[in-house]
Design a protein around this motif. Sequence first.
Motif, PDB file in Angstrom:
ATOM      1  N   GLY A 251      24.592  -6.100 -37.899  1.00 28.78           N
ATOM      2  CA  GLY A 251      24.762  -6.550 -36.521  1.00 28.78           C
ATOM      3  C   GLY A 251      24.170  -7.908 -36.246  1.00 28.78           C
ATOM      4  O   GLY A 251      23.541  -8.114 -35.193  1.00 28.78           O
ATOM      5  N   LYS A 252      24.351  -8.848 -37.144  1.00 30.30           N
ATOM      6  CA  LYS A 252      23.754 -10.181 -37.007  1.00 30.30           C
ATOM      7  C   LYS A 252      24.831 -11.179 -36.581  1.00 30.30           C
ATOM      8  O   LYS A 252      25.737 -11.497 -37.359  1.00 30.30           O
ATOM      9  CB  LYS A 252      23.097 -10.599 -38.319  1.00 30.30           C
ATOM     10  CG  LYS A 252      21.956  -9.679 -38.746  1.00 30.30           C
ATOM     11  CD  LYS A 252      21.255 -10.168 -39.989  1.00 30.30           C
ATOM     12  CE  LYS A 252      22.091  -9.981 -41.235  1.00 30.30           C
ATOM     13  NZ  LYS A 252      21.339 -10.321 -42.462  1.00 30.30           N
ATOM     14  N   LEU A 253      24.710 -11.676 -35.364  1.00 34.00           N
ATOM     15  CA  LEU A 253      25.759 -12.524 -34.820  1.00 34.00           C
ATOM     16  C   LEU A 253      25.855 -13.861 -35.538  1.00 34.00           C
ATOM     17  O   LEU A 253      26.949 -14.427 -35.662  1.00 34.00           O
ATOM     18  CB  LEU A 253      25.551 -12.734 -33.316  1.00 34.00           C
ATOM     19  CG  LEU A 253      26.800 -13.245 -32.591  1.00 34.00           C
ATOM     20  CD1 LEU A 253      27.896 -12.189 -32.603  1.00 34.00           C
ATOM     21  CD2 LEU A 253      26.474 -13.643 -31.163  1.00 34.00           C
ATOM     22  N   LEU A 254      24.734 -14.394 -36.006  1.00 30.26           N
ATOM     23  CA  LEU A 254      24.803 -15.657 -36.740  1.00 30.26           C
ATOM     24  C   LEU A 254      25.587 -15.482 -38.040  1.00 30.26           C
ATOM     25  O   LEU A 254      26.285 -16.401 -38.487  1.00 30.26           O
ATOM     26  CB  LEU A 254      23.395 -16.190 -37.020  1.00 30.26           C
ATOM     27  CG  LEU A 254      22.647 -16.716 -35.800  1.00 30.26           C
ATOM     28  CD1 LEU A 254      21.217 -17.098 -36.172  1.00 30.26           C
ATOM     29  CD2 LEU A 254      23.368 -17.910 -35.172  1.00 30.26           C
ATOM     30  N   THR A 255      25.511 -14.305 -38.639  1.00 38.64           N
ATOM     31  CA  THR A 255      26.325 -14.021 -39.813  1.00 38.64           C
ATOM     32  C   THR A 255      27.805 -14.013 -39.438  1.00 38.64           C
ATOM     33  O   THR A 255      28.658 -14.553 -40.155  1.00 38.64           O
ATOM     34  CB  THR A 255      25.927 -12.680 -40.436  1.00 38.64           C
ATOM     35  OG1 THR A 255      24.548 -12.723 -40.817  1.00 38.64           O
ATOM     36  CG2 THR A 255      26.782 -12.357 -41.657  1.00 38.64           C
ATOM     37  N   ALA A 256      28.118 -13.393 -38.302  1.00 40.08           N
ATOM     38  CA  ALA A 256      29.504 -13.374 -37.824  1.00 40.08           C
ATOM     39  C   ALA A 256      30.007 -14.794 -37.586  1.00 40.08           C
ATOM     40  O   ALA A 256      31.167 -15.114 -37.897  1.00 40.08           O
ATOM     41  CB  ALA A 256      29.607 -12.548 -36.548  1.00 40.08           C
ATOM     42  N   ALA A 257      29.153 -15.647 -37.034  1.00 46.57           N
ATOM     43  CA  ALA A 257      29.564 -17.032 -36.778  1.00 46.57           C
ATOM     44  C   ALA A 257      29.861 -17.760 -38.084  1.00 46.57           C
ATOM     45  O   ALA A 257      30.832 -18.528 -38.177  1.00 46.57           O
ATOM     46  CB  ALA A 257      28.475 -17.759 -35.992  1.00 46.57           C
ATOM     47  N   ARG A 258      29.046 -17.532 -39.105  1.00 49.48           N
ATOM     48  CA  ARG A 258      29.300 -18.180 -40.391  1.00 49.48           C
ATOM     49  C   ARG A 258      30.572 -17.641 -41.035  1.00 49.48           C
ATOM     50  O   ARG A 258      31.333 -18.401 -41.652  1.00 49.48           O
ATOM     51  CB  ARG A 258      28.096 -17.991 -41.320  1.00 49.48           C
ATOM     52  CG  ARG A 258      26.828 -18.703 -40.862  1.00 49.48           C
ATOM     53  CD  ARG A 258      25.822 -18.850 -41.986  1.00 49.48           C
ATOM     54  NE  ARG A 258      25.404 -17.576 -42.540  1.00 49.48           N
ATOM     55  CZ  ARG A 258      24.386 -16.833 -42.090  1.00 49.48           C
ATOM     56  NH1 ARG A 258      23.698 -17.248 -41.029  1.00 49.48           N
ATOM     57  NH2 ARG A 258      24.065 -15.705 -42.670  1.00 49.48           N
ATOM     58  N   PHE A 259      30.809 -16.323 -40.921  1.00 48.67           N
ATOM     59  CA  PHE A 259      32.049 -15.755 -41.432  1.00 48.67           C
ATOM     60  C   PHE A 259      33.254 -16.403 -40.759  1.00 48.67           C
ATOM     61  O   PHE A 259      34.218 -16.803 -41.419  1.00 48.67           O
ATOM     62  CB  PHE A 259      32.078 -14.243 -41.170  1.00 48.67           C
ATOM     63  CG  PHE A 259      31.745 -13.405 -42.364  1.00 48.67           C
ATOM     64  CD1 PHE A 259      32.743 -12.903 -43.172  1.00 48.67           C
ATOM     65  CD2 PHE A 259      30.436 -13.113 -42.683  1.00 48.67           C
ATOM     66  CE1 PHE A 259      32.451 -12.125 -44.280  1.00 48.67           C
ATOM     67  CE2 PHE A 259      30.117 -12.339 -43.781  1.00 48.67           C
ATOM     68  CZ  PHE A 259      31.121 -11.833 -44.587  1.00 48.67           C
ATOM     69  N   ALA A 260      33.211 -16.475 -39.433  1.00 52.69           N
ATOM     70  CA  ALA A 260      34.339 -17.036 -38.692  1.00 52.69           C
ATOM     71  C   ALA A 260      34.586 -18.486 -39.072  1.00 52.69           C
ATOM     72  O   ALA A 260      35.743 -18.914 -39.247  1.00 52.69           O
ATOM     73  CB  ALA A 260      34.078 -16.917 -37.185  1.00 52.69           C
ATOM     74  N   LEU A 261      33.512 -19.247 -39.200  1.00 53.50           N
ATOM     75  CA  LEU A 261      33.622 -20.656 -39.545  1.00 53.50           C
ATOM     76  C   LEU A 261      34.194 -20.829 -40.958  1.00 53.50           C
ATOM     77  O   LEU A 261      35.150 -21.600 -41.170  1.00 53.50           O
ATOM     78  CB  LEU A 261      32.246 -21.323 -39.442  1.00 53.50           C
ATOM     79  CG  LEU A 261      32.156 -22.803 -39.820  1.00 53.50           C
ATOM     80  CD1 LEU A 261      32.998 -23.656 -38.886  1.00 53.50           C
ATOM     81  CD2 LEU A 261      30.697 -23.262 -39.797  1.00 53.50           C
ATOM     82  N   ALA A 262      33.626 -20.118 -41.919  1.00 54.14           N
ATOM     83  CA  ALA A 262      34.063 -20.280 -43.307  1.00 54.14           C
ATOM     84  C   ALA A 262      35.502 -19.797 -43.498  1.00 54.14           C
ATOM     85  O   ALA A 262      36.285 -20.432 -44.228  1.00 54.14           O
ATOM     86  CB  ALA A 262      33.125 -19.518 -44.241  1.00 54.14           C
ATOM     87  N   HIS A 263      35.864 -18.697 -42.848  1.00 58.03           N
ATOM     88  CA  HIS A 263      37.215 -18.176 -43.005  1.00 58.03           C
ATOM     89  C   HIS A 263      38.237 -19.156 -42.452  1.00 58.03           C
ATOM     90  O   HIS A 263      39.265 -19.429 -43.090  1.00 58.03           O
ATOM     91  CB  HIS A 263      37.357 -16.822 -42.312  1.00 58.03           C
ATOM     92  CG  HIS A 263      38.732 -16.247 -42.391  1.00 58.03           C
ATOM     93  ND1 HIS A 263      39.596 -16.223 -41.317  1.00 58.03           N
ATOM     94  CD2 HIS A 263      39.415 -15.716 -43.433  1.00 58.03           C
ATOM     95  CE1 HIS A 263      40.737 -15.682 -41.686  1.00 58.03           C
ATOM     96  NE2 HIS A 263      40.661 -15.361 -42.956  1.00 58.03           N
ATOM     97  N   GLN A 264      37.973 -19.711 -41.260  1.00 57.18           N
ATOM     98  CA  GLN A 264      38.939 -20.633 -40.680  1.00 57.18           C
ATOM     99  C   GLN A 264      39.024 -21.923 -41.478  1.00 57.18           C
ATOM    100  O   GLN A 264      40.118 -22.471 -41.684  1.00 57.18           O
ATOM    101  CB  GLN A 264      38.585 -20.934 -39.222  1.00 57.18           C
ATOM    102  CG  GLN A 264      39.671 -21.706 -38.488  1.00 57.18           C
ATOM    103  CD  GLN A 264      41.015 -20.995 -38.558  1.00 57.18           C
ATOM    104  OE1 GLN A 264      41.097 -19.798 -38.321  1.00 57.18           O
ATOM    105  NE2 GLN A 264      42.074 -21.736 -38.891  1.00 57.18           N
ATOM    106  N   ARG A 265      37.893 -22.402 -41.964  1.00 56.87           N
ATOM    107  CA  ARG A 265      37.939 -23.593 -42.811  1.00 56.87           C
ATOM    108  C   ARG A 265      38.753 -23.329 -44.078  1.00 56.87           C
ATOM    109  O   ARG A 265      39.526 -24.181 -44.530  1.00 56.87           O
ATOM    110  CB  ARG A 265      36.516 -24.021 -43.184  1.00 56.87           C
ATOM    111  CG  ARG A 265      35.774 -24.752 -42.071  1.00 56.87           C
ATOM    112  CD  ARG A 265      34.367 -25.084 -42.523  1.00 56.87           C
ATOM    113  NE  ARG A 265      33.678 -25.963 -41.578  1.00 56.87           N
ATOM    114  CZ  ARG A 265      32.401 -26.337 -41.704  1.00 56.87           C
ATOM    115  NH1 ARG A 265      31.688 -25.893 -42.733  1.00 56.87           N
ATOM    116  NH2 ARG A 265      31.857 -27.138 -40.813  1.00 56.87           N
TER     117      ARG A 265
END
Length: 441
Positions: free
Chosen positions: A299-313
Amino acid sequence: MSRVLLRGARVVTMAPGRPDAEHVDVLVDADRISAVGADIEAPDAEVVDLCGRIVIPGLVNAHLHTWQTALRSVGADWTLMEYLTRLHGECAGRYTPADMHISNLAGALSQINCGTTTVGDWCHNVLSPEHADAAVEGLARSGVRAVFLHGTPYRAPEIPHPLAEIDRLLDGPVRDHALITLGMALQGPQYSSVETASADFHAGAQRGLVVSMHQSGGDPSPGWEAVRAAGLFSPLTNIVHGSGLSEDWIKRLVEAGVTFTSTPENELGQGHGTPVTGSLLRLGSAPSLGTDIDTAVPGKLLTAARFALAHQRSLDHAHHRQTTGTHLDTPSVTAKQALAWATVEGARALGLADQVGRIEVGMQADLVAVDARALNLWPAHDPVATVLHADIANIEAVMIAGRWRKRDHGLLASGLDEVKDRLRESGERLLRGTGPEGPRV
């Protein structure tokens, strides 16, 4: 002391027109931010030296089924269909009000520990009014800011949302807690009849509540067009996942002010479909972020943000190579955009954009101090990127509505050992007999 002056940190305000990061002080007066600027003089304030830290707005986890906290990690290897069968089909009906309370309490405390100050608690296991009250009380006891999105177990498409419960909560349990507001976790047009979907949307609009719903794979049902034709999509509408919606549908919804919440790690892992981040960005919009279910992902939102960023890139890099034969010269999405998804966009999705998500005068004092002196972050050349790279150990302090909820890397909550014991006991009982080989504990 009701006034606190935060001094010495680099501050990422997320406010329009300001630098990405700046050396400014932040003055907190009671529950609000009263000044942001250099060398603020406040002789009557408690001064907190945050040299070497980065201060950001509190993170907003816009979609979390907090009631599942006691079942952490049991579904790490489940597909979406296994999750629906085993969690909702086998475990959910065993919940007592006490189970709801301890999961919401422990889950919210965990969110605070991770730097989240606001939770969109998508509570779709409200089996009775007592279950709802216990869930709300768990959130309230933790000290988190929350939108309690009242939902029910999956039901027949013709059965409307229980509005008597919505009104009861508005008149009592939710009204009694200053940090908690109410929303509706609807089955939505994908899983409701045309008549029911429209009626549920009307009910939310009449009460001025955020209405949130899942959409995960499959073409939109006829209910979507009925809701659109009735003019019921609005900025108070939140769609979780959104996979399966066409580009045309997403465009219509964005034009109506609808918000989207992506839970990227879970969407990619369980089979919901491709996150809608790219579709939104192409329209000049952006997602908010959630972590969805502790049963499957952390449940770590900063991890979710990195996932979203890396996936879209990754998608953008691949598309550019396929269409041009060359690599991108500049990143298609920035770290600051990803941080905005976890702050500004989360606040907008939950109807709280005028209260949280930015560090500005008049906003609620929901703040997080990241210790950038730690070996895994030092030297912090880019404060925004440093924040995205932070982990729980780097979240030094968390303030919600002007009150410290975490200081010196430790939660300011009593009875944590008892909370952990109750959570373990709840999870073990709920899992007893689950699946062909019993519980995975």
